[in-house]
Design an enzyme around this catalytic site. Sequence first.
Site, PDB file in Angstrom:
ATOM      1  N   LYS A 114      -7.154   1.677  -3.217  1.00 40.10           N
ATOM      2  CA  LYS A 114      -6.584   0.979  -1.771  1.00 40.10           C
ATOM      3  C   LYS A 114      -6.945   2.310  -0.783  1.00 40.10           C
ATOM      4  O   LYS A 114      -7.443   1.943   0.345  1.00 40.10           O
ATOM      5  CB  LYS A 114      -5.413   0.632  -1.746  1.00 40.10           C
ATOM      6  CG  LYS A 114      -4.765  -0.055  -0.250  1.00 40.10           C
ATOM      7  CD  LYS A 114      -5.826  -1.037   0.157  1.00 40.10           C
ATOM      8  CE  LYS A 114      -5.421  -1.444   1.729  1.00 40.10           C
ATOM      9  NZ  LYS A 114      -3.976  -2.165   1.717  1.00 40.10           N
TER      10      LYS A 114
ATOM     11  N   THR B 280       0.855  -1.275  -0.125  1.00 38.30           N
ATOM     12  CA  THR B 280      -0.005  -0.147   0.177  1.00 38.30           C
ATOM     13  C   THR B 280       0.954   1.117  -0.071  1.00 38.30           C
ATOM     14  O   THR B 280       1.709   1.486   0.851  1.00 38.30           O
ATOM     15  CB  THR B 280      -0.875  -0.055   1.141  1.00 38.30           C
ATOM     16  OG1 THR B 280      -1.778  -1.180   1.242  1.00 38.30           O
ATOM     17  CG2 THR B 280      -1.843   1.329   1.173  1.00 38.30           C
TER      18      THR B 280
ATOM     19  N   LYS C  17       0.569   5.019   8.535  1.00 43.56           N
ATOM     20  CA  LYS C  17       1.167   5.364   7.062  1.00 43.56           C
ATOM     21  C   LYS C  17       0.208   5.543   5.918  1.00 43.56           C
ATOM     22  O   LYS C  17       0.324   6.586   5.147  1.00 43.56           O
ATOM     23  CB  LYS C  17       2.181   4.343   6.843  1.00 43.56           C
ATOM     24  CG  LYS C  17       2.995   4.440   5.364  1.00 43.56           C
ATOM     25  CD  LYS C  17       2.365   3.574   4.351  1.00 43.56           C
ATOM     26  CE  LYS C  17       2.455   2.202   4.654  1.00 43.56           C
ATOM     27  NZ  LYS C  17       1.765   1.404   3.472  1.00 43.56           N
TER      28      LYS C  17
END
Length: 296
Positions: free
Chosen positions: A179, A104, A247
Amino acid sequence: MTEQASKKEKVVGFIGTGIMGASMAGHLLNGGCTVHVYNRTKSRADALMSKGAIWQDTPKAVAEQCEVIITMLGYPTDVEEVYFGAAGLIENAKANAVLIDMTTSSPSLAKRIALEAANKGLAALDAPVSGGDIGAKEARLSIMVGGEERFFQAILPLLTLMGKNIVHQGAAGAGQFTKMCNQIAIATNMIGVSEALAYAKKAGLSQEKVLKSIETGAAGSWSLSNLGPRIINGDFSPGFYVKHFMKDIKIAIESAEELELPLPGLALARSLYEQVIAIGEENSGTQALYKVLSVD
């Protein structure tokens, strides 16, 4: 890319054999692939090597051996380090190789990888996943793919070894944008899951019975069904690390700012997960959010 690229029985490199990557690489082995592996901590690849995976000492060595290279890393900085530079995958990949980043990461980085790969005659796809450690173990990940349609179709048989819901979302970067949609939905949903279970306990209810009642109704979600029981059992082990989720939240917020789109729910989730990290739970699973929302 050759006709062989559409076959499952091929030579695949897998870089990043952590909680999810190890299971994903294992499915490739079980599917008949020859798998070369690299991980910064070699011991995390021991189980794969015991099943026949071939260790390589550097990402460059993986690139020199494989026709498809998959990366499943922690941070965008890790992706940049592995893909670019004299020792990177793009510079050292075999002719017509396919590079698949399942980390990701940021949409802009995915676009950069695709452009530089194309300039070297390579194919590149961004293919982040959802489903956590359970989905990885059971080979039923949701895989969101960005890149050229022809590259996607050629590599689809490999992806089906690791996931069930595999959708080509569009051009380079589209997988990462998708995502981010996934992470935005999870972030606010985890707030609801944690608050609901905290409320149930404070009200003197059985959390187990409450979960049984609500998980199949309108409140149902993957997080409620899979992480709710972990919360109730006091299991905060990582299916997906808080530090990695934070993150992702930051990437989504930065991307939304570029799109001039306010995301107040995600901003709240960021502030709450900052509290989770502040109490030392950065290496716990995302369900550790419960710890800052409950009175246990």
